[in-house]
Write an enzyme that holds these catalytic residues in place. Structure first.
Site, PDB file in Angstrom:
ATOM      1  N   GLU A 246       0.840  -1.216   0.000  1.00 25.35           N
ATOM      2  CA  GLU A 246       0.000   0.000   0.000  1.00 25.35           C
ATOM      3  C   GLU A 246       0.867   1.254   0.000  1.00 25.35           C
ATOM      4  OE1 GLU A 246      -3.030  -0.387  -0.766  1.00 25.35           O
ATOM      5  OE2 GLU A 246      -2.954  -2.548  -0.448  1.00 25.35           O
TER       6      GLU A 246
ATOM      7  N   TYR B 283      -1.077  -8.834 -10.964  1.00 24.84           N
ATOM      8  CA  TYR B 283      -0.127  -8.383  -9.945  1.00 24.84           C
ATOM      9  C   TYR B 283       1.201  -9.120 -10.082  1.00 24.84           C
ATOM     10  CZ  TYR B 283      -4.137  -6.404  -7.343  1.00 24.84           C
ATOM     11  OH  TYR B 283      -5.227  -5.678  -6.953  1.00 24.84           O
TER      12      TYR B 283
END
Ligand SMILES: [Zn+2]
Length: 439
Positions: free
Chosen positions: A288, A363
């Site tokens: 994040e 990803y």
């Protein structure tokens, strides 16, 4: 006919104009999940048009003005606020739209579940990716339209309100408090957020950038333990990617469990279930944080290039692992390459399709491509080009084509090899071999 802003978000966004600044005056009642808003959007026309549209989901519009007067016509249905001004939009001309609205905000439904405003047990969050912004304010919902923001949000006393950017004022008004935030760096709509909860604010020491945790008081110990290495992550990423793109970084930890953490500009939201000191928790904290560079400062112009966010954030997990004395990036790469080898090979990284845009293969394959590139051109060249990429597009929009161009041109003697590597990893569904790593 209003043209869609992004092929992956059918019906969202409008290409005929840009919003340059959002001024959002909001009043939120936590107990009834009721939101009343007045949004002032400073806009600029890009094309000549008779009509244009904003996105606003579920809430009721009571008044609209364009440059201070009621428009010739407006209609709000199926999430679109269609506006017809008295005169046509002229390319380059500025205009201001004000929308007064209210209601009980809910998520915008989509193929990945709902996105946007989510009522919690005691408070609310906004997780806007990819199409949730219209759940709480009228907007031009396409990632290529970045704008600055001001938020003035009234909420009951006893709650903290956190929005993007810098807290500029906090004023009590009888039983309520008015919180003001300014987001001065341009931001895509999906990254705009509001977090309301009974949080205690704790500064995290040792970071080169001001860093705060916002969490329920009784979770403070476990939150501080889980985030204890985040200042070091910040130093590592500043070292690898270049200066942190914003003024500060905040982590909000909700009292509810959340399915996945979510990035917003200048802050990330985690569930209490994510606050773990093991690798499963730490990799999410690194992931994040890395989105502040990859996704928030450099934002894809179109959702089909989402690997430019998620591949980089995933590779940042491996880079953190390597820098912090854990497994080297090459070992993570080999493990995930083997997993992908036994997964269906029907995904094209540079255009995965809307249903697969959040597929784990986007990803992992994105991260593997970056590792393959690093191994091919060497650490020095790879990280130099990476910092140049970040600096050149700071606070801007990016595409896969721009990435290919920068890294191909910068690859020196490996130019041809890099060019075929991009073709294989980005445009072909078959998983290419992983170049051998010396690490
Ligand atoms: Zn991510």
């Amino acid at each position: 006919m209003i043209s869609d802003g992004d092929p992956y978000l059918a019906g969202h966004g409008d290409d005929t104009f840009d919003v340059e600044h959002y001024d959002l005056g909001l009043d939120y009642k936590v107990a009834s999940n009721h939101l009343a808003g007045r949004a002032t959007l400073r806009c600029r026309a890009l094309h000549e048009a008779e009509r244009f549209a904003l996105d606003l989901h579920g809430l009721r519009v009571s008044k609209v003005t364009i440059d201070g007067v009621a428009p010739r016509k407006y209609r709000h249905s199926a999430g679109k606020l269609l506006l017809q001004p008295h005169s046509r939009l002229v390319p380059g001309a500025g205009f201001t739209v004000t929308v007064t609205y209210s209601g009980h905000p809910t998520t915008v439904p989509g193929p990945h579940g709902g996105a946007g405003w989510e009522e919690l047990t005691d408070g609310a969050i906004v997780a806007g990716q990819p199409d949730g912004a219209p759940s709480w304010f009228p907007c031009n919902d396409r990632p290529s339209n970045k704008a600055t923001y001001r938020f003035d949000v009234a909420a009951p006393a006893g709650y903290r309100v956190i929005a993007n950017g810098a807290l500029t004022d906090r004023r009590p008004m009888s039983s309520r408090v008015l919180w003001s935030y300014e987001q001065r760096e341009p931001m895509s709509t999906y990254l705009a957020t509001l977090q309301v909860g009974r949080y205690r604010s704790t500064a995290l020491p040792g970071s080169p950038v001001p860093m705060t945790a916002e969490a329920p008081a009784r979770l403070t110990d476990e939150v501080l333990a889980a985030l204890s290495r985040q200042p070091e992550m910040m130093r590592t990423f500043v070292d690898l990617f270049g200066p942190y793109p914003f003024g500060a970084y905040t982590v909000v930890v909700t009292d509810d469990d959340l399915e996945i953490p979510v990035e917003s500009q200048t802050l990330s939201t985690f569930g209490r279930n994510h606050m773990r000191t093991d690798w499963a928790g730490q990799r999410l904290i690194a992931h994040e944080l890395a989105h502040q560079w990859f996704g928030n400062s450099l934002t894809t112009a179109r959702w089909q290039d989402i690997w430019l966010h998620e591949g980089f954030a995933c590779y940042s997990e491996w880079l953190w692992s390597e820098a912090s004395g854990g497994r080297a990036a090459g070992r993570h790469a080999s493990e995930h390459w083997r997993r992908l080898e036994s997964s269906p090979q029907d995904l094209v990284l540079a255009d995965p399709s809307r249903p697969l845009m959040f597929d784990d293969r986007v990803y992992k394959r994105g991260a593997l491509l970056l590792h393959a590139l690093r191994v091919t051109i060497g650490d020095t060249r790879f990280f130099t080009l990476l910092r140049q990429w970040v600096a050149a597009h700071r606070h801007g929009s990016v595409t896969t084509a721009q990435f290919i161009e920068r890294f191909t041109e910068g690859a020196g003697p490996d130019r041809d090899e890099v060019s075929s590597l991009f073709r294989a990893w980005l445009l072909e569904p078959q998983l290419p071999p992983l170049p051998r790593s010396s690490r």
